[in-house]
Motif scaffolding. Structure first.
Motif, PDB file in Angstrom:
ATOM      1  N   ALA A 207       8.626   8.324  -7.485  1.00 18.58           N
ATOM      2  CA  ALA A 207       7.099   9.286  -7.672  1.00 18.58           C
ATOM      3  C   ALA A 207       8.136  10.054  -8.778  1.00 18.58           C
TER       4      ALA A 207
ATOM      5  N   ASN B 299       4.464   5.933  -5.640  1.00 17.18           N
ATOM      6  CA  ASN B 299       3.862   5.707  -7.127  1.00 17.18           C
ATOM      7  C   ASN B 299       2.740   6.058  -7.863  1.00 17.18           C
ATOM      8  N   ASP B 300       1.402   7.290  -7.045  1.00 12.88           N
ATOM      9  CA  ASP B 300       0.530   7.485  -7.369  1.00 12.88           C
ATOM     10  C   ASP B 300       0.485   9.237  -7.187  1.00 12.88           C
ATOM     11  N   PRO B 301       0.862   9.483  -8.205  1.00 11.91           N
ATOM     12  CA  PRO B 301       0.862  11.217  -7.972  1.00 11.91           C
ATOM     13  C   PRO B 301      -0.235  12.063  -7.088  1.00 11.91           C
ATOM     14  N   LYS B 302      -1.217  11.018  -7.287  1.00 10.62           N
ATOM     15  CA  LYS B 302      -2.348  11.739  -6.766  1.00 10.62           C
ATOM     16  C   LYS B 302      -2.392  11.392  -5.031  1.00 10.62           C
ATOM     17  N   SER B 303      -1.978  10.183  -4.716  1.00 13.51           N
ATOM     18  CA  SER B 303      -2.297   9.777  -3.623  1.00 13.51           C
ATOM     19  C   SER B 303      -1.560  10.757  -2.306  1.00 13.51           C
TER      20      SER B 303
ATOM     21  N   GLN C  23       2.406   2.011  -3.683  1.00 15.49           N
ATOM     22  CA  GLN C  23       1.398   1.892  -3.853  1.00 15.49           C
ATOM     23  C   GLN C  23       1.338   3.586  -4.168  1.00 15.49           C
ATOM     24  N   MET C  24       1.163   4.232  -3.062  1.00 18.15           N
ATOM     25  CA  MET C  24       0.513   5.626  -2.280  1.00 18.15           C
ATOM     26  C   MET C  24       2.128   6.490  -3.022  1.00 18.15           C
TER      27      MET C  24
ATOM     28  N   ASP D 131       0.819  -1.390   0.225  1.00 19.29           N
ATOM     29  CA  ASP D 131       0.271   0.095   0.127  1.00 19.29           C
ATOM     30  C   ASP D 131       0.755   1.485   0.365  1.00 19.29           C
TER      31      ASP D 131
ATOM     32  N   GLN E 270       1.200  12.464  -1.561  1.00 18.04           N
ATOM     33  CA  GLN E 270       2.281  13.501  -2.188  1.00 18.04           C
ATOM     34  C   GLN E 270       2.517  14.710  -1.419  1.00 18.04           C
TER      35      GLN E 270
ATOM     36  N   PRO F  24       8.012   6.662 -12.180  1.00 23.74           N
ATOM     37  CA  PRO F  24       7.911   5.220 -11.518  1.00 23.74           C
ATOM     38  C   PRO F  24       8.211   4.334 -12.561  1.00 23.74           C
TER      39      PRO F  24
END
Lengths: 127, 557
Positions: free
Chosen positions: B486, B460-464, B457-458, B454, B467, B489
């Motif tokens: 980030a 690598n996720d630019p919208k998490s 994933q956060m 989790d 960030q 990725p």
């Protein structure tokens, strides 16, 4: 007579001890003043770079070999020709691939007379 | 000529000599207008509450965490999570500890190995009675040296059990300089003033000039000039006031008049900090900013290699004697050789020989990077370049990025030298630096409550939600595999141990090494795929466990 022999023995033992001590000091000093080849080892990315600076026998250096504790290297990777001018860098490309932690490294020189000599032994950090 | 006349002439001559050699000096200081004093007072009146607010926030966080620990067992994940959360929320904090009522360490979040501390006795003991008269439940210590070797203050809050019996204390160690640094740099830029702070006993709490920290302002010879000595005693004795004194200018080239106003920050358990605002920020000195005069990294490397050869062909004593000689062959213009042992003890510093024998392991630059620790780490890779920030004496003592090149002479000691390459000034704010530290400590905290997948994933996720704009978090394992990134990725899953920059540095290997030593801050140069060039970055890294390290970086240009 026994007393004289005892004194003579003590003198001989003392002289030997002094010779050993002075001799050891001489050897250490001599090796510091006039090392055969001064080298240094660097870990750069996955490579190990051996820099050869100078030394009494630097002109006679033909090959440089590298050993890394716990790493089995093929001869093609661990044995490299010395720089033409004697001094310079020898790149052991890719020998640090996957190597982490702290390892002992040994650098040996092979000279034109066929003799091999340990040039440097170091504990190096890979990560 | 009578004998009396001769005596009179001798006395006059001696007096003249004394007066002209400066044994008796009367500093003539310019009067300061009431308007200027009022303006300075107004700046101080804004500064002190902002400092007080920061400290109060730390007191509240510490005390509320201590309150939440009521009845918590010392070896539970709940306790560890609470401590990680507290350390995350106080970016100025070094470490967080829980110490039992009988004064032994029960729980630790520290660079120091837990097992080295748990069960050991703490240096400072506290009892329930210490907390009786505190307004916010916390007490604060005078500057001390922590078990990690770092220096700073402790904020301490009591922990009680369900029966309101005092069972332990929650302690946060922090560097007070971190509380000042951001606001002071703003004050300096916007209003032209600086701040220093001390306790009434003369112990320095903060000074922009890191050389002055750890000095006692009432006893150190640096403050022996009459006007500064009087000023120090007056500031120590009185809670507020204003005065002028003579002190070295920022470039340490001459004595100048400094005008100051001061106030007092009243802290728990009768600790007082005198906060002094002064106008001694003169940078109008003959700065040598000629770029042509800057040395190159190649010249630096050649200089250090020459010293390495000397060290390898002489005894250590001979080599150190040569390196410490200010007139010797290892002084070339601004270049000189420094030497440290692998524990951080100074072996050679030709221009600061009083530092020889002093351990500088915990010394920090203005942002918290520890240069000597970086030297030692780099030397254990054989050597190479190290970056840190340091005031440049040839450029009005403006803090610049400094490059040092270090080489290990053997397993026991290293040598090096440094230059200022004239890199454009680094672009960052103290708030961004704190955000960087907080973000990484947040991952460390999250790793105790969320599955690893989790968190990756956060990252690598630019919208998490984790960030923060301008920061690029990442995760690597102990073998150099990128687990998340980030910034790029597409790097995920690759082994990057082999990555090097144009200065032959190995950023990933160094990040792992820093994380394995407990974490911290480092500078490096990395390829930026967006800008298509190498950029200077500040990296914060913390270990989550033995195999996974979380980090984040921010661009400095």
């Amino acid at each position: 007579m026994i007393v004289i022999l005892g004194i003579v023995s003590l003198i001989i033992v003392g002289a030997c001890a002094a010779a050993v001590l002075l001799g050891t000091g001489y050897v250490i000093d001599k090796s510091l003043e006039d090392p055969d080849v001064v080298v240094h080892v660097f870990v750069v990315g996955n490579d190990v770079i051996v820099t050869i600076y100078e030394g009494r026998r630097v002109d006679e250096l033909v090959m440089v070999s590298l050993e890394i504790e716990g790493v089995s290297l093929p001869t093609s990777a661990s044995l490299k020709p010395a720089p033409n001018s004697g001094t310079g860098e020898v790149h052991f490309t890719g020998v640090g691939e996957g190597v982490t932690g702290v390892r002992d490294i040994a650098v040996r020189g092979i000279f034109s007379d066929g003799r091999s000599q340990l040039l440097k032994m170091n504990t190096m950090k890979f990560t | 000529m009578t004998q009396q006349t001769i005596h009179f002439m001798i006395v006059c001559l001696i007096l003249a000599l004394i007066l002209t050699t400066g044994c008796i000096t009367t500093r003539q200081m310019e009067p300061v207008s009431d308007e200027k004093i009022a303006e300075m007072q107004s700046s101080l009146d804004t500064f002190v509450p902002s400092l007080e607010k920061q400290l109060n926030e730390i007191f509240i966080l510490t005390n509320s965490t201590a309150g939440n620990l009521t009845g918590t067992k010392s070896d539970t994940p709940t306790l560890e999570q609470a401590l990680l959360q507290l350390r995350r929320d106080i970016p100025a904090a070094y470490d967080v500890y829980v110490v039992s009522a009988d004064n032994t360490f029960l729980a630790v979040i520290s660079k120091q190995d837990k097992q080295d501390l748990i069960g050991k006795r703490a240096g400072i003991s506290t009892s329930d009675a210490d907390f009786t008269n505190t307004t916010n439940g916390c007490i604060i210590t005078k500057p001390i040296t922590f078990i990690t070797g770092e220096r700073g203050i402790l904020i301490v809050a009591p922990i009680y059990d369900e029966n309101r019996t005092y069972t332990a204390s929650l302690r946060v160690s922090l560097n007070p300089a971190y509380l000042f640094a951001g606001s002071v740099s703003q004050l300096k830029m916007q209003e032209g003033y600086t701040i220093w702070a001390m306790q009434p006993d003369g112990v320095q709490i903060y000074d922009e000039d890191i050389q002055e920290l750890d000095k006692n302002a009432l006893t150190d010879p640096l403050y022996s000039e009459t006007t500064i000595k009087n000023a120090m005693y007056q500031i120590a004795a009185e809670k507020q006031g204003n005065m002028s004194y003579m002190f070295q200018n920022v470039g340490w080239t001459e004595y100048v008049q400094a005008n100051a106003v001061w106030g007092t920050l009243m802290l728990p358990n009768n600790i007082e900090w005198r906060i002094v605002l002064c106008d001694n920020i003169n940078t109008n000195i003959n700065a040598n900013t000629c770029e042509d005069a800057r040395l190159t990294t190649k010249e630096l490397q050649t200089f250090v290699e020459k010293a390495y050869l000397y060290a390898r062909t002489h005894t250590r004593e001979e080599a150190l004697r040569a390196f410490n000689d200010p007139q010797g062959e290892f002084i070339e213009g601004e270049l000189y050789i420094f030497a440290y042992d692998m524990n951080g003890t100074t072996l050679a510093l030709p221009y600061q020989q009083s530092m020889i024998g002093i351990n500088r392991w915990s010394g920090e630059d203005i942002i918290g990077v520890k240069p000597v620790q970086r030297f030692i780490d780099r030397a254990k890779f054989g050597g190479g370049f190290v970056y840190y920030q340091y005031p440049n004496p040839n450029n009005a003592f403006i803090t610049e990025l400094k490059f040092s090149y270090v080489i290990s002479v053997d397993d026991d000691w290293l040598i090096g030298a440094g230059i200022y390459p004239g890199t454009t000034s680094l672009n960052y704010s103290w708030e961004e630096r704190d955000q960087l530290v907080t973000q990484v400590r947040n991952f460390q905290y999250l790793s105790t409550i969320l599955p690893q997948e989790d968190i990756l994933q956060m990252i690598n996720d630019p919208k998490s939600t984790v960030q923060i704009e301008g920061l690029y978090p990442f995760a690597v394992d102990a073998k150099g595999n990128v687990l998340a990134n980030a910034h790029d990725p597409s790097e995920t899953g690759k082994n990057r141990l082999g990555y090097t920059n144009s200065y032959g540095m190995s950023p990933i290997r160094e990040i792992i090494s820093l994380a394995e030593s407990g974490g911290g801050l480092m500078y490096t140069l990395v390829w930026d795929p967006v800008l298509e060039k190498e950029v200077y970055v500040l990296i914060s890294v913390e270990p989550a466990d033995e195999d996974i390290y979380y980090g984040s970086m921010m661009r400095l240009e």
